[in-house]
Write a protein that holds these residues in place. Sequence first.
Motif, PDB file in Angstrom:
ATOM      1  N   THR B 114       0.866  -1.179   0.000  1.00  0.00           N
ATOM      2  CA  THR B 114       0.000   0.000   0.000  1.00  0.00           C
ATOM      3  C   THR B 114       0.905   1.233   0.000  1.00  0.00           C
ATOM      4  O   THR B 114       1.843   1.296   0.790  1.00  0.00           O
ATOM      5  CB  THR B 114      -0.848   0.026   1.295  1.00  0.00           C
ATOM      6  N   GLU B 136      -5.723   1.444   9.898  1.00  0.00           N
ATOM      7  CA  GLU B 136      -6.404   0.141   9.946  1.00  0.00           C
ATOM      8  C   GLU B 136      -7.429  -0.015   8.823  1.00  0.00           C
ATOM      9  O   GLU B 136      -7.607  -1.109   8.297  1.00  0.00           O
ATOM     10  CB  GLU B 136      -7.095  -0.002  11.304  1.00  0.00           C
ATOM     11  N   ASP B 138      -7.196   0.923   5.891  1.00  0.00           N
ATOM     12  CA  ASP B 138      -6.507   0.619   4.628  1.00  0.00           C
ATOM     13  C   ASP B 138      -5.786  -0.728   4.709  1.00  0.00           C
ATOM     14  O   ASP B 138      -4.954  -1.046   3.853  1.00  0.00           O
ATOM     15  CB  ASP B 138      -5.500   1.728   4.309  1.00  0.00           C
ATOM     16  N   GLY B 139      -6.027  -1.458   5.781  1.00  0.00           N
ATOM     17  CA  GLY B 139      -5.418  -2.783   5.925  1.00  0.00           C
ATOM     18  C   GLY B 139      -4.043  -2.755   6.576  1.00  0.00           C
ATOM     19  O   GLY B 139      -3.313  -3.748   6.532  1.00  0.00           O
ATOM     20  N   ARG B 141      -1.437  -3.036   9.484  1.00  0.00           N
ATOM     21  CA  ARG B 141      -1.393  -3.699  10.793  1.00  0.00           C
ATOM     22  C   ARG B 141       0.002  -3.516  11.404  1.00  0.00           C
ATOM     23  O   ARG B 141       0.979  -3.297  10.667  1.00  0.00           O
ATOM     24  CB  ARG B 141      -1.666  -5.197  10.643  1.00  0.00           C
ATOM     25  N   ASN B 264       2.561  -5.922   2.689  1.00  0.00           N
ATOM     26  CA  ASN B 264       1.570  -6.790   3.329  1.00  0.00           C
ATOM     27  C   ASN B 264       2.044  -8.243   3.213  1.00  0.00           C
ATOM     28  O   ASN B 264       1.598  -8.988   2.353  1.00  0.00           O
ATOM     29  CB  ASN B 264       0.213  -6.585   2.654  1.00  0.00           C
TER      30      ASN B 264
END
Lengths: 164, 280
Positions: B114, B136, B138-139, B141, B264
């Motif tokens: 991202t 969070e 936008d994924g 972590r 990710n």
Amino acid sequence: MKSLGWVLFILFLLAFQGSVLNPLVIHGIRPDLILITVYLLGILKGDIKGGLIGASLGFIMDILSAGPVYYNVFSKCFIGSLAGVIGRWIQNPGPVLHAGMIFAASLLQGIGALLILAFLGMARLPQDLFYITIPQAIFDGALGGIVYLFLTTRRKRTVSRWAV
Amino acid sequence: MINKKVLVIFLLLIGVFVLLSPEIKENPRYYLFEKPFASTVNLIHSGFFLIFRGVSTTWNNYIDLVDVKEENQRLFEENKRLLAESLSLREKALAYDRLSQLLKVKDAIHTEFTVAGIVAREPTNWYSAVVINRGEEDGIRPNMGVITAEGIVGKITKTARHHSRVLLFSDRNSAVAGVIQRTRDEGIVIGGEGKVLRLNYILIDSNIQNGDLVLTSGTDSVFPPGIVIGRISRVESPQNALFHSIELAPEVSLSKIREVMVLNIPQPPEIEMLLKEDVR
């Protein structure tokens, strides 16, 4: 209205301190504008208000910082109340004295941070002292003196204009 | 007198809070009382960032225009004949640079990412961290790796809905598993010494040289293998020591980065479990 102005000023100051494009950063050292503000407010408003303002600003600064403990809430509260006491006892202080006091406050705060880091096994001595603590204290002192000079000059101008 | 007592009690209470605060600070999500302050100031940071970027871009464009005008006047007669051709070649070269850079990154990481912008920096001089405008939702972590096309930047340590904190690799708390490209010796790269990194645990019999490239080894489950960390700038081999003392010059200039990529990478189940326990 006045309180809203203060809240906006404080938020602006906090955002400016951590801004990506802060123009006051010299060789990677950014001055602690919050410390300077807390000191000057402590001088003007007294020890209790100075301590409370310092604790509030330090608390938000700690939330935004990656540090391992909430340290600024304590150091800024202490500096605010100390400035309040100094403001009560010293008569007609000049910018040089204030610059020296801000230098001492910043140095004290830096040494405190260094002790916490040493306790956590994260301090790098003597590099942290010579490359962070002392340069920042000098920078804070100089900038604080200039800000105080600027503020008093403006105040004198306003007073003399009204006197005429 | 009462005021003084109140102040002393207040300072003592804060002192207790400071002693208890490591528990709060170690949590990878913002605590309930931290959220409103962090969100408000980060929102202002985003606004600041947009305003400053706008002003800076306008100013740079103006300077560029002045330079281009002067340069054009000086070279106009000489380059008139070749202008069209050189412009075309320049465009092609720029496009080639951009594409090869992207291909290089894509080939190296083999993973989803991202793109995020940096909106704020650490307010103190003691730590190295930045805030990015992805959270969070936008994924993002905790424990995700953050890189640029030039090399690694750091990892996500704390997340909010729309913002996340990235601990930079130059921070004193940071550690990355690295490997020397030429000799394949593996060690741990740590920060905390300004612009210099340190590569630890390289055995004294290893044949390393100044200029050797150090890449991520991929064993820390944060970064995939093969991403550039830095180049060896100084090697000391003390007598009777077990390991070399190695300094690295990072490839990424952390003060100049504006956009980053958050990787990710699927975490091993045991790490996912530990992260969930932390959040609880």
